[in-house]
Each structure stands twice: as structure tokens, then as C-alpha cells.
Design an enzyme around this catalytic site. Structure first.
Site, PDB file in Angstrom:
ATOM      1  N   GLU A   1       1.421  -0.481  -4.746  1.00  0.00           N
ATOM      2  CA  GLU A   1       0.623   0.765  -5.156  1.00  0.00           C
ATOM      3  C   GLU A   1       1.951   2.560  -4.634  1.00  0.00           C
ATOM      4  O   GLU A   1       2.260   2.499  -3.539  1.00  0.00           O
ATOM      5  CB  GLU A   1      -1.037   1.232  -4.443  1.00  0.00           C
ATOM      6  CG  GLU A   1      -1.550   2.462  -4.437  1.00  0.00           C
ATOM      7  CD  GLU A   1      -2.445   2.743  -3.157  1.00  0.00           C
ATOM      8  OE1 GLU A   1      -3.496   3.034  -3.563  1.00  0.00           O
ATOM      9  OE2 GLU A   1      -2.031   2.677  -1.718  1.00  0.00           O
TER      10      GLU A   1
ATOM     11  N   ASP B   1       0.595  -1.562  -0.067  1.00  0.00           N
ATOM     12  CA  ASP B   1       0.550  -0.209   0.244  1.00  0.00           C
ATOM     13  C   ASP B   1       1.027   1.118   0.013  1.00  0.00           C
ATOM     14  O   ASP B   1       1.902   1.190   1.059  1.00  0.00           O
ATOM     15  CB  ASP B   1      -1.035   0.272   1.206  1.00  0.00           C
ATOM     16  CG  ASP B   1      -1.438   1.538   1.221  1.00  0.00           C
ATOM     17  OD1 ASP B   1      -2.508   1.499   0.221  1.00  0.00           O
ATOM     18  OD2 ASP B   1      -0.930   2.166   2.234  1.00  0.00           O
TER      19      ASP B   1
END
Length: 593
Positions: free
Chosen positions: A292, A259
Site C-alpha cells: 500500500e 501497510d
């Protein structure tokens, strides 16, 4: 035939034999630490090198424990493997070898075979309920489920990005062995399982680390979600490297989605993670690492990360489908057909140019990368749930235009990802939900409403008051997906479409996908694009799509094999491209390049 797996970490409770456990804590801010074991006297832990404290206690699996790190502060283990009583309760010793794995022949699947289905385990009903749903998901043609973060978070309702104990699977979803059973069952029916991991911050509730391990955080530095983690500290690097390996080796996940790595300033740690994973994973076993990364750092993909979530691709398509242009969609307000061609050709839209919204440059060129370096999606947890009312595209978009975009998603050489419920066109919201204590819950609710005040629709305070309270249990309940939703004729039509398109992908795209590169892409109409890719056998894949209602008459003739058309015209169809239409062709044998 079965197998048992364990991964030994530097920190945490390590079972030495059935009646002895080694406890180890990194507490560089402390001069004294003691181990508190339920039913046993407190034990002083011995200081060792580099800020660690350790001791061996005569207990086995199931023992519950905490650490006293100050006169008035008792904390759970930051490397706890189980938290039966939530983030403030005691940790529990786990025997990782208690679970017998049955999928002993599983070595994963190639990246080119990947079709991702993103799942929130709580909305799915927990580990066991999701396990029961796996055959249905696999029957769609999906090859991987991606679980939103599982690290123990406060309460039982959360997206998972407020986790504070990265090694402990969320107890509200089931036991450690329930999670292993989920992964084992998925492997037995041919599904990969990916896990979303958060290494850029800790949640606000139950995070005691600054009290006894202050060097874990970089003084005076913050991310959008809290204090910045200092990956320049060796023990911090180890803590998170071992966490990644723990999930991959002990729980047998097939990959990790990292993330918001743009919030990790020590980029070299990402490269170290890549090397350590490749060194540790067994020969022949395929494990995938996804990013990400708002920075659009193409070099990380060249260095070995499998792919990045293609937010640029999503944002362009969202603006074309909805006409929305506030917030970060303002970066895509004009020229979206040209921009769609760019993301189909190059993956990234922003490759170093100035973003209109921020006024700062973003990204790097990635046009040399294979198409599979990008994960494309129309919806995900962020893009739905960060909306005030959690609306899905089936509520926001013209259904015929959405049908075209859906076919593009599932037949494009970029790796496709669906969000749970998308396969039947769910119109239920996916809202932002939490289960914080009351005071923090009010802060989160009010902060969210203040952030949304920047949008014109929520400039009126009275309208902002209608935004669902994340901490209200009803907000979570409104996001559930009843099985009955899948039984309507409309839902069955979308399921049939999903299955059909993924069968086409399996037959025509996946066998040719390794190393596939875009040849070109350009606008052929006001809202229409033509894109071509050279596949690994020399074949040329051509996709013409029209997201507008006006037909495009002047399109290049294509004598290739037509593998998909909407509206369905039969045969090779007319030369033109109808409104809300898509044509997908394959030139076999390398002709037409």
C-alpha cells in the site's frame, strides 16, 4: 507426512532445548535489564554488543516472562511470540516446532492466479471459525485470503493497525497453533494466505519501546498515526526484516501486504526486504509481496514487488458509482470517465501531477507495468470502515451500475480483491472499532468525530454525536456477518454471479495473464469506457462498460468471441452498449491488435 518449521530471530525467546531458553532484548536506552520469570528468581541479563541484553534460563515452552527495564517499569518482550494475557501481560515461550504441518507439498500459486478475499479475523469468529469457512470461500473461485493485521493489540476488538507486539498473533483470535492450522488447512485446499503487516508505526496502548529503546523512533518525526520509526538504525531494520521472514518461514504465509509504506522514509529498507525474502524463501516456493503506497512508486514494482493496492482505481470507480466528492474523493470530482480509462490503461491515475485536494504532486508513471502490478477493488476495510457509518457500496450505489463495476473488477486483468461479505452483497456496515481502556477510548471517539466534522453532513455537532463510538462493544457487534445473511435470494444471486464471473476469469483470463499489458482505453460515452489488453498469447481482451443509464449507440463493432454480457443478449448481441451494461470479448490468436 508432516514437517515442522521454525525461524530463529535475533530478539525474543529462543528455545534451545526442551528445558533451556535464550532470552535476548534490544534495550539501548538501558544500563541494566533483568529477566522476570514466573515461578523463578529474577535473572540479570548480560549486556552484549550494539545495545542487546541476553541470558539463558532453565525453562521451556509455556514459561511466562517479562523484562525489568527500569526501577518501576516491567514490560513484555517486543519480540514476544505469544501474549496470553494481552499487551500488558507477560510473554510466553513458544516451541515453534510443536506444530506438525501437513501441507508439505504446497509451493504456493503463481501471482497471475491470485483472486484476493480480505478478512478481518475477529469478524470471522477467530482462527478456527475462519478455518471452517475456507471451503466456502474457495468454492467461490477465490485463490487467496488476506488477513488484516494480527499483531497483538489492546483488548479483543481492533482493526489490527494498533498492534504493539508484531511477532505475537492476536490472542483474542486463538492460539499460535490455531493460526498455523488455518494456514495449513488453506494450503491443503489450494488457498494462499496473505498477511497485512504494519511497519510504519506502533499503536498507542501497550507501546513501551520508547522507554528502553528510544533510538527505534526518529526524534521529532511523526506519521499520521504516531512517532516515526527510524529505519536508518541497523537493529531496527533487523527487527522488522526478521518479522517479515518469521511470518513467511515459520507460519508459512504466502505473502505480505505492507501497510502504508509511504510513511517509511528509508526506501532502501523496502528494497533490502525484497532481497532478503527472495534469498531466504526455499527454491520453488512462490511468495508474494504487495504494497500500500500513496506515493504510487512504480519503480518499487519494477524492482520486484508483485503489486500495489490500486487506490486510484477504487476512488475513480467509487465517485462514478456514488457521486461523492468530499475529502480525498475531491481529487476525482471531474472527468471520472476519462480517469477510469486512465487507471484501466496505466494503473495509477496520479503519475506526478498535482492533486487538487493537497496541492502537491503525487505518483510516477506506471504505464509500462503489466496489468497484474495493480490490485483493484471496489471495497476494502479502509474504504468502508473509514466512513462514519461504515456503509458498503450495496447501500450507496445503483445496483445495476454496481453489477457492471463488479463484472469489471472480476474480469479485468488487474488482480481483483473482494472484502468479506461483498460476495453476497452484504448491506451490514463494517465500522471502525477498538477496545482501548476508557480514557483512550474517549480520545479515539472524540478525535474521530472531530475529523469527520470536515464533511458537510457532519458539520452539525448533534449529527456527529450519532457516529458510532469505536470503543462500544455494540460497534463491533454491528459489523458481524451472520451466516443467515447468505441465505436470502438476493444474496444467493450475488454468490452465483461471483462464482460465474470467477469461473470465466479462470477459463479465459488467468491462463493468458502473465505479462498482459493494456493497449488502450478511452471514453466512449458520458459514463462509458472501452479498454483493451494484449494477453500473453497475443489474444486481445476487450471490455466495454457503461455505468450510466443512457445507452451508447456508437461503439466500435467487435466480432470477437463474447465471453460475458450484461444484460445478457445471447449470441454476439447488438452493436450498441445498453445503459448499465458490460460486454467482454476475447480475440484469440492475436487478431484485432
Amino acid at each position: 507426512m508432516s514437517a515442522r518449521h521454525a525461524y530463529r530471530t535475533t530478539m525474543g525467546a529462543t528455545l534451545l532445548d526442551p528445558s533451556r531458553t535464550l532470552f535476548r532484548l534490544w534495550a539501548p536506552s538501558c544500563t541494566y535489564v533483568s529477566l522476570l520469570l514466573d515461578g523463578h528468581p529474577d535473572r540479570v541479563m548480560h549486556a552484549t554488543a550494539d545495545g542487546y541484553f541476553e541470558c539463558i534460563a532453565p525453562v521451556g515452552a509455556g514459561a511466562r516472562y517479562r523484562y525489568r527495564v527500569g526501577p518501576d517499569l516491567v514490560v513484555p518482550d517486543p519480540a514476544s511470540r505469544a501474549q496470553p494475557d494481552d499487551v500488558h501481560g507477560p510473554s510466553m515461550v513458544v516451541d515453534p516446532r510443536a506444530f506438525e504441518w501437513r501441507s508439505t507439498q504446497w509451493t504456493g500459486r503463481s501471482w497471475e492466479q491470485t483472486v484476493i478475499y480480505e478478512v478481518h479475523v475477529g469478524i470471522a469468529g477467530g482462527f478456527r471459525a475462519l478455518c471452517d469457512d475456507l471451503p466456502r470461500i474457495a468454492a467461490l473461485g477465490v485463490t487467496a485470503i488476506e488477513l488484516m493485521p494480527l499483531s497483538e493489540f489492546p483488548g479483543g476488538r481492533n482493526w489490527g493497525y494498533d498492534g504493539v507486539l508484531p511477532y505475537a498473533p492476536e490472542s483474542a483470535y486463538g492460539t499460535v497453533d490455531d493460526l498455523k492450522m488455518l494456514v495449513d488447512t488453506a494450503h491443503r485446499i489450494g488457498l494462499m494466505v496473505f498477511l497485512d503487516v504494519v511497519y510504519n508505526h506502533f499503536g498507542p496502548d501497550g507501546n513501551y519501546l520508547a522507554e528502553y529503546a528510544a533510538p527505534l523512533f526518529r526524534a521529532g518525526s511523526h506519521t499520521a498515526w504516531g512517532a516515526a520509526i527510524d529505519f536508518a538504525v541497523p537493529q531496527v531494520r533487523t527487527y522488522f526484516l526478521e518479522n517479515a521472514l518469521y511470518w513467511l518461514m515459520e507460519f508459512r504465509f504466502d505473502g505480505l501486504r505492507l501497510d502504508a509504506v509511504d510513511a517509511i522514509t528509508e526506501r532502501d529498507w523496502l528494497l533490502e526486504l525484497l532481497v532478503r525474502v527472495r534469498e531466504c524463501v526455499e527454491p520453488g516456493r512462490r511468495v508474494h509481496l504487495m504494497l500500500e503506497n500513496r506515493n504510487n512508486d512504480a519503480d518499487l514494482l519494477r524492482r520486484g514487488f508483485d503489486a500495489q493496492w490500486n487506490d486510484d482505481g477504487h476512488n475513480v470507480l467509487h465517485v462514478l458509482l456514488t457521486g461523492e466528492h468530499e475529502g480525498y474523493y475531491g481529487n476525482f470530482e471531474t472527468g471520472t470517465t476519462r480517469e477510469l480509462a486512465t487507471v484501466l490503461r496505466d494503473g495509477f491515475l496520479f503519475q506526478g501531477q498535482i492533486e487538487p485536494v493537497t496541492g502537491h504532486p503525487r505518483g510516477s508513471p506506471g504505464g509500462d507495468l503489466p496489468a497484474t502490478s495493480f490490485i483493484l477493488f471496489l471495497q476494502n476495510h479502509d474504504q468502508i470502515g473509514n466512513r462514519a457509518f461504515g456503509e458498503r457500496l450495496d447501500v450507496l450505489a445503483n445496483p445495476r451500475a454496481l453489477r457492471v463495476a463488479y463484472a469489471l473488477l472480476l474480469l479485468c486483468p488487474q488482480i481483483p480483491m473482494l472484502f468479506m461479505g461483498e460476495e453476497w452483497g452484504s448491506t451490514r456496515p463494517f465500522l471502525f472499532f477498538t477496545s482501548h481502556h476508557a480514557a483512550l477510548g474517549h480520545v479515539v471517539r472524540d478525535g474521530r468525530r472531530r475529523e469527520l466534522a470536515a464533511f458537510s453532513h457532519f458539520s452539525d455537532p448533534a449529527v456527529r454525536e450519532t457516529i458510532p463510538d469505536p470503543n462500544d462493544p455494540a460497534t463491533f457487534e454491528a459489523s458481524r456477518l451472520p451466516q443467515s445473511d447468505r441465505q436470502t435470494p438476493r444474496a444467493q444471486d450475488r454468490i452465483n454471479l461471483t462464482t460465474h464471473l470467477l469461473a470465466l476469469r479462470t477459463k479465459w483470463i488467468i491462463p493468458r495473464l502473465r505479462g498482459a499489458h493494456a493497449l488502450d482505453a478511452h471514453a466512449i460515452g458520458n459514463r462509458a469506457v472501452l479498454a483493451r489488453w494484449r494477453m500473453n498469447d497475443g489474444a486481445i481482451l476487450t471490455i466495454m462498460l457503461n455505468l450510466g443509464g443512457e445507452a451508447v449507440a456508437d461503439v466500435p463493432p467487435c466480432a470477437d468471441r463474447l465471453i460475458h454480457a450484461f444484460p445478457d443478449v445471447g449470441g454476439d448481441g447488438p452493436v450498441g452498449l445498453p445503459g448499465y451494461g458490460i460486454r467482454v470479448f476475447m480475440t484469440e490468436g492475436g487478431h484485432g491488435g
